[in-house]
Design an enzyme around this catalytic site. Structure first.
Site, PDB file in Angstrom:
ATOM      1  N   GLY A 178     -11.604   4.223   7.416  1.00  9.31           N
ATOM      2  CA  GLY A 178     -10.799   3.197   8.072  1.00  9.31           C
ATOM      3  C   GLY A 178     -10.427   2.066   7.138  1.00  9.31           C
ATOM      4  O   GLY A 178     -10.846   2.031   5.972  1.00  9.31           O
ATOM      5  N   GLU A 236      11.957  26.766  16.479  1.00  9.29           N
ATOM      6  CA  GLU A 236      12.539  27.394  17.674  1.00  9.29           C
ATOM      7  C   GLU A 236      11.483  27.593  18.764  1.00  9.29           C
ATOM      8  O   GLU A 236      11.819  27.744  19.943  1.00  9.29           O
ATOM      9  CB  GLU A 236      13.208  28.716  17.327  1.00  9.29           C
ATOM     10  CG  GLU A 236      12.266  29.825  16.906  1.00  9.29           C
ATOM     11  CD  GLU A 236      13.014  31.122  16.556  1.00  9.29           C
ATOM     12  OE1 GLU A 236      13.761  31.624  17.398  1.00  9.29           O
ATOM     13  OE2 GLU A 236      12.827  31.618  15.428  1.00  9.29           O
ATOM     14  N   HIS A 242      17.227  30.563  14.550  1.00  3.77           N
ATOM     15  CA  HIS A 242      16.347  31.695  14.269  1.00  3.77           C
ATOM     16  C   HIS A 242      16.554  32.204  12.845  1.00  3.77           C
ATOM     17  O   HIS A 242      17.690  32.256  12.393  1.00  3.77           O
ATOM     18  CB  HIS A 242      16.660  32.818  15.266  1.00  3.77           C
ATOM     19  CG  HIS A 242      15.737  33.979  15.145  1.00  3.77           C
ATOM     20  ND1 HIS A 242      14.403  33.916  15.522  1.00  3.77           N
ATOM     21  CD2 HIS A 242      15.951  35.236  14.669  1.00  3.77           C
ATOM     22  CE1 HIS A 242      13.839  35.095  15.295  1.00  3.77           C
ATOM     23  NE2 HIS A 242      14.744  35.897  14.777  1.00  3.77           N
ATOM     24  N   CYS A 248       1.278   6.129   1.128  1.00  6.18           N
ATOM     25  CA  CYS A 248       2.220   7.206   1.490  1.00  6.18           C
ATOM     26  C   CYS A 248       2.894   7.878   0.300  1.00  6.18           C
ATOM     27  O   CYS A 248       2.913   9.108   0.208  1.00  6.18           O
ATOM     28  CB  CYS A 248       3.337   6.670   2.387  1.00  6.18           C
ATOM     29  SG  CYS A 248       2.895   5.309   3.446  1.00  6.18           S
ATOM     30  N   LYS A 260       0.531   9.477  -2.446  1.00 10.22           N
ATOM     31  CA  LYS A 260      -0.185  10.544  -1.710  1.00 10.22           C
ATOM     32  C   LYS A 260       0.712  11.761  -1.514  1.00 10.22           C
ATOM     33  O   LYS A 260       0.316  12.883  -1.779  1.00 10.22           O
ATOM     34  CB  LYS A 260      -0.658   9.969  -0.371  1.00 10.22           C
ATOM     35  CG  LYS A 260      -1.422  10.877   0.557  1.00 10.22           C
ATOM     36  CD  LYS A 260      -0.631  11.756   1.457  1.00 10.22           C
ATOM     37  CE  LYS A 260       0.398  11.113   2.321  1.00 10.22           C
ATOM     38  NZ  LYS A 260      -0.086  10.299   3.408  1.00 10.22           N
ATOM     39  N   GLU A 307      -6.265  14.355   4.504  1.00 10.62           N
ATOM     40  CA  GLU A 307      -5.212  14.567   3.509  1.00 10.62           C
ATOM     41  C   GLU A 307      -5.800  14.751   2.109  1.00 10.62           C
ATOM     42  O   GLU A 307      -5.397  15.650   1.364  1.00 10.62           O
ATOM     43  CB  GLU A 307      -4.225  13.394   3.533  1.00 10.62           C
ATOM     44  CG  GLU A 307      -3.408  13.404   4.828  1.00 10.62           C
ATOM     45  CD  GLU A 307      -2.359  12.301   4.918  1.00 10.62           C
ATOM     46  OE1 GLU A 307      -1.456  12.434   5.748  1.00 10.62           O
ATOM     47  OE2 GLU A 307      -2.444  11.303   4.177  1.00 10.62           O
ATOM     48  N   THR A 349       0.832  -1.209   0.000  1.00 13.16           N
ATOM     49  CA  THR A 349       0.000   0.000   0.000  1.00 13.16           C
ATOM     50  C   THR A 349       0.863   1.253   0.000  1.00 13.16           C
ATOM     51  O   THR A 349       0.606   2.195  -0.747  1.00 13.16           O
ATOM     52  CB  THR A 349      -0.911   0.015   1.250  1.00 13.16           C
ATOM     53  OG1 THR A 349      -1.719  -1.151   1.230  1.00 13.16           O
ATOM     54  CG2 THR A 349      -1.796   1.245   1.267  1.00 13.16           C
ATOM     55  N   CYS A 350       1.879   1.288   0.823  1.00 17.69           N
ATOM     56  CA  CYS A 350       2.674   2.513   0.984  1.00 17.69           C
ATOM     57  C   CYS A 350       3.205   3.016  -0.366  1.00 17.69           C
ATOM     58  O   CYS A 350       3.030   4.176  -0.712  1.00 17.69           O
ATOM     59  CB  CYS A 350       3.832   2.253   1.945  1.00 17.69           C
ATOM     60  SG  CYS A 350       4.916   3.665   2.111  1.00 17.69           S
ATOM     61  N   ASP A 403      -0.073  -4.234   8.864  1.00 15.15           N
ATOM     62  CA  ASP A 403      -1.476  -3.820   8.954  1.00 15.15           C
ATOM     63  C   ASP A 403      -2.476  -4.971   8.994  1.00 15.15           C
ATOM     64  O   ASP A 403      -3.652  -4.751   9.274  1.00 15.15           O
ATOM     65  CB  ASP A 403      -1.843  -2.926   7.759  1.00 15.15           C
ATOM     66  CG  ASP A 403      -1.183  -1.562   7.846  1.00 15.15           C
ATOM     67  OD1 ASP A 403      -0.329  -1.377   8.733  1.00 15.15           O
ATOM     68  OD2 ASP A 403      -1.516  -0.701   7.021  1.00 15.15           O
ATOM     69  N   TYR A 446      -6.932  10.343   8.936  1.00 17.16           N
ATOM     70  CA  TYR A 446      -5.784  10.722   8.116  1.00 17.16           C
ATOM     71  C   TYR A 446      -6.182  10.900   6.641  1.00 17.16           C
ATOM     72  O   TYR A 446      -5.872  11.897   6.019  1.00 17.16           O
ATOM     73  CB  TYR A 446      -4.738   9.609   8.121  1.00 17.16           C
ATOM     74  CG  TYR A 446      -3.890   9.429   9.339  1.00 17.16           C
ATOM     75  CD1 TYR A 446      -2.627   9.988   9.401  1.00 17.16           C
ATOM     76  CD2 TYR A 446      -4.311   8.639  10.401  1.00 17.16           C
ATOM     77  CE1 TYR A 446      -1.800   9.780  10.491  1.00 17.16           C
ATOM     78  CE2 TYR A 446      -3.489   8.420  11.498  1.00 17.16           C
ATOM     79  CZ  TYR A 446      -2.240   8.994  11.530  1.00 17.16           C
ATOM     80  OH  TYR A 446      -1.428   8.776  12.607  1.00 17.16           O
TER      81      TYR A 446
HETATM   82  P1  NDP Z   1      -8.736   6.488  10.342  1.00 18.82           P
HETATM   83  O1  NDP Z   1      -8.934   5.398  11.309  1.00 18.82           O
HETATM   84  O2  NDP Z   1      -7.613   7.444  10.527  1.00 18.82           O
HETATM   85  O3  NDP Z   1     -10.068   7.361  10.255  1.00 18.82           O
HETATM   86  C1  NDP Z   1     -11.294   6.791   9.930  1.00 18.82           C
HETATM   87  C2  NDP Z   1     -12.332   7.887   9.977  1.00 18.82           C
HETATM   88  O4  NDP Z   1     -13.551   7.396   9.462  1.00 18.82           O
HETATM   89  C3  NDP Z   1     -12.598   8.384  11.378  1.00 18.82           C
HETATM   90  O5  NDP Z   1     -12.768   9.780  11.336  1.00 18.82           O
HETATM   91  C4  NDP Z   1     -13.888   7.684  11.740  1.00 18.82           C
HETATM   92  O6  NDP Z   1     -14.687   8.422  12.618  1.00 18.82           O
HETATM   93  C5  NDP Z   1     -14.590   7.607  10.398  1.00 18.82           C
HETATM   94  N1  NDP Z   1     -15.509   6.497  10.274  1.00 18.82           N
HETATM   95  C6  NDP Z   1     -15.288   5.185  10.541  1.00 18.82           C
HETATM   96  N2  NDP Z   1     -16.369   4.444  10.241  1.00 18.82           N
HETATM   97  C7  NDP Z   1     -17.295   5.305   9.767  1.00 18.82           C
HETATM   98  C8  NDP Z   1     -18.625   5.159   9.304  1.00 18.82           C
HETATM   99  N3  NDP Z   1     -19.217   3.964   9.243  1.00 18.82           N
HETATM  100  N4  NDP Z   1     -19.295   6.260   8.903  1.00 18.82           N
HETATM  101  C9  NDP Z   1     -18.705   7.477   8.963  1.00 18.82           C
HETATM  102  N5  NDP Z   1     -17.449   7.690   9.393  1.00 18.82           N
HETATM  103  C10 NDP Z   1     -16.759   6.603   9.784  1.00 18.82           C
HETATM  104  O7  NDP Z   1      -8.679   5.766   8.932  1.00 18.82           O
HETATM  105  P2  NDP Z   1      -8.237   6.258   7.507  1.00 18.82           P
HETATM  106  O8  NDP Z   1      -9.070   5.472   6.579  1.00 18.82           O
HETATM  107  O9  NDP Z   1      -8.200   7.732   7.394  1.00 18.82           O
HETATM  108  O10 NDP Z   1      -6.732   5.732   7.452  1.00 18.82           O
HETATM  109  C11 NDP Z   1      -6.445   4.365   7.739  1.00 18.82           C
HETATM  110  C12 NDP Z   1      -5.122   4.226   8.397  1.00 18.82           C
HETATM  111  O11 NDP Z   1      -4.106   4.424   7.428  1.00 18.82           O
HETATM  112  C13 NDP Z   1      -4.811   5.247   9.469  1.00 18.82           C
HETATM  113  O12 NDP Z   1      -5.317   4.884  10.717  1.00 18.82           O
HETATM  114  C14 NDP Z   1      -3.316   5.283   9.464  1.00 18.82           C
HETATM  115  O13 NDP Z   1      -2.865   4.255  10.289  1.00 18.82           O
HETATM  116  C15 NDP Z   1      -2.962   5.000   8.034  1.00 18.82           C
HETATM  117  N6  NDP Z   1      -2.613   6.253   7.324  1.00 18.82           N
HETATM  118  C16 NDP Z   1      -1.547   6.983   7.741  1.00 18.82           C
HETATM  119  C17 NDP Z   1      -1.204   8.148   7.103  1.00 18.82           C
HETATM  120  C18 NDP Z   1      -0.054   8.952   7.591  1.00 18.82           C
HETATM  121  O14 NDP Z   1       0.745   8.430   8.355  1.00 18.82           O
HETATM  122  N7  NDP Z   1       0.076  10.225   7.203  1.00 18.82           N
HETATM  123  C19 NDP Z   1      -1.944   8.639   5.946  1.00 18.82           C
HETATM  124  C20 NDP Z   1      -3.058   7.803   5.597  1.00 18.82           C
HETATM  125  C21 NDP Z   1      -3.357   6.656   6.265  1.00 18.82           C
HETATM  126  P3  NDP Z   1     -14.498   8.327  14.215  1.00 18.82           P
HETATM  127  O15 NDP Z   1     -13.268   9.095  14.538  1.00 18.82           O
HETATM  128  O16 NDP Z   1     -15.739   8.938  14.736  1.00 18.82           O
HETATM  129  O17 NDP Z   1     -14.381   6.869  14.506  1.00 18.82           O
END
Ligand code: NDP
Length: 452
Positions: free
Chosen positions: A262, A442, A437, A48, A51, A181, A42-43, A303, A177
């Site tokens: 998620g 800082e 600076h 990553c 993206k 993003e 995936t990365c 993962d 995330y």
């Molecule tokens: P996240 O777990 O970060 O966020 C999922 C979001 O979806 C949350 O805001 C959650 O809300 C919401 N959600 C979950 N289920 C539902 C639903 N049924 N209806 C509506 N909203 C829902 O997952 P992502 O998909 O954004 O990313 C997956 C993973 O990938 C991350 O956890 C991270 O580990 C990795 N990642 C890392 C990055 C980085 O390091 N920069 C960049 C992209 C991904 P709630 O908070 O209310 O649960």
């Protein structure tokens, strides 16, 4: 069917699997590796790396605007999606080739095919039967979709990197995330974005000051419409247009809906039902502290398990596992304390350690140091965007428990903050450090008065 035997057979050549295979081979093991897609997981292919390239692309529109007060006269600008995607693909291919070439330089046997357990000790891949002393599952994750009527119309992050054209109206579901993003990426590229999040603040789990500030900054983007406490109820398609219905009775028309709600483990078709491997409630593979599944000679990292879903973590896990299992370096462990993380939003976030709330919940008596400031570049450019640095400090020991930042360069700055946390830096030691600076970094060594 031919039969082959290995000391270690790895399923998945993403961050964790590829590292484990390479290290095991370096330790002299006879290693086989199955990967049905491109190397890098995936990365490299749908996370990553592409993206970040898209984040860079999205930042130019800001730079064009910011340059004016610095004396630049920028002519008409126009963004071409196909150029970005073609150049991004070229770079990803370059990385795929490097990864595959490097693996080819080892003695690892590569099977470019899907692997499936026939039983606890047997894997079928490319029409061959594989027996291995030890097996590692490193198949990663995949996007999880919400169960709503019309979910077949939802796109995921996997699709974002190969869209035939850039949609001009996008609805993004989620507040994590990926949602944050991509909202920033597409708005920077010129699309109108509606970001729907069911919570009252974005980025659950992050420090609340960062969450609040991100929300405040995001709504300053002229083409991001952030709607909090909003749930999507169903989706319809009318011609080429999608209509998103929310719990507030709104109907939002768009050209594309990105679900960023998620991720789930990538275990479909692996034949886990033919093994003793158990899964957690959320479907991820159950492992012990040694990455061992319920079938002791089968391991899992990255993962596909229920740990920190971050590339550098999977790499460390794969490396440590092979060092231990094959290299007999029995003390090799992954230290999960103080993993820094970044969100590549505009402005970006870097964070490591305990949030204010986590520190209080853990019973620490804490001092909070904060600096909310206008970055120097924005004074002349006129950009209405602020930055925040925050320290969480244990009163009794003076030890810093958390570094948090939202603002340009936060992801770069936080990497070294992670090392400082691991080395148990105190607030006094930060104060003794002479500032660089003028920088934003800082602020971390010049915050003198606790605000609470
Ligand atoms: P996240 O777990 O970060 O966020 C999922 C979001 O979806 C949350 O805001 C959650 O809300 C919401 N959600 C979950 N289920 C539902 C639903 N049924 N209806 C509506 N909203 C829902 O997952 P992502 O998909 O954004 O990313 C997956 C993973 O990938 C991350 O956890 C991270 O580990 C990795 N990642 C890392 C990055 C980085 O390091 N920069 C960049 C992209 C991904 P709630 O908070 O209310 O649960």
């Amino acid at each position: 069917m031919t039969e082959k035997t290995y000391d270690l057979f790895v399923i998945g050549a993403g961050s964790g699997g590829a590292r484990a295979a390479r290290i095991a081979s370096r330790h002299g093991a006879n290693v086989g590796l199955a990967e049905m897609a491109e190397f890098g997981g995936t990365c490299v292919n749908a996370g990553c790396v592409p993206k970040k390239l898209m984040v860079y692309a999205s930042e130019f529109s800001r730079a064009f605007k910011d340059s004016k007060n610095y004396g630049w006269i920028v002519g008409e600008t126009k963004f071409d999606w196909n150029t970005l995607i073609a150049n991004k693909d070229k770079d990803i291919k370059r990385i795929n080739n490097i990864l595959e070439t490097n693996m080819g330089k080892t003695s690892v046997d590569i099977f470019k095919s899907h692997a499936r357990f026939i039983d606890n000790h047997t894997i079928e891949v490319s029409g061959q039967t594989i027996k291995a002393d030890k097996i590692l599952i490193a198949t990663g994750g995949k996007p999880a979709l919400p169960s709503i009527p019309g979910k077949e119309h939802l796109k995921t992050s996997d699709n974002m990197f190969h869209l035939p054209a850039m949609p001009s109206r996008i609805v993004i579901i989620g507040g994590g995330y990926i949602a944050v993003e991509f909202a920033n990426i597409f708005s920077g590229l010129g699309a109108d974005v509606t970001l729907l999040h069911r919570g009252d603040l974005l980025l659950r789990g992050f420090d609340n000051d960062l969450r609040e500030m991100l929300g405040n900054e995001i709504i300053k983007h002229p083409n991001i419409d952030l709607r909090l406490e909003t749930e999507i109820q169903n989706v319809e398609k009318e011609g080429e247009t999608y209509i998103v219905h929310t719990n507030k009775g709104e109907q939002i028309k768009c050209d594309l809906i990105l679900s960023a709600t998620g991720r789930a483990p990538n275990i479909d078709g692996l034949g886990l039902e033919n093994t003793n491997i158990q899964t957690e409630e959320n479907g991820r593979i159950k492992i012990n502290d040694d990455y061992q599944t319920d079938e002791p000679h089968i391991y899992a990292v990255g993962d596909v398990c229920n740990r920190h879903n971050l590339t550098p973590v999977a790499i460390k896990e794969g490396h440590a596992l092979s060092d231990r299992l094959i290299g007999s370096m029995l003390d090799r462990k992954v230290d999960y304390e103080f993993i820094a993380t970044a969100v590549f939003s505009h402005p970006p976030i870097g964070t490591v350690g305990l949030s204010e709330q986590q520190a209080r919940d853990a019973g620490h008596d804490i001092d909070i140091y904060k600096s909310n400031f206008k970055p120097m570049k924005n004074t002349v450019s006129g950009r209405d965007e602020r930055a925040l640095t925050k320290l969480v400090v244990d009163k009794k020991t003076d030890r810093v428990l958390g570094f948090h930042m939202i603002g340009d360069s936060a992801p770069e700055i936080i990497q070294l903050a992670a090392t400082l946390l691991k080395k148990k830096i105190t607030k006094e030691e930060l104060d003794e450090t002479i500032a660089v600076h003028p920088t934003a970094a800082e602020e971390f060594v010049t915050m003198r008065e606790a605000v609470s």
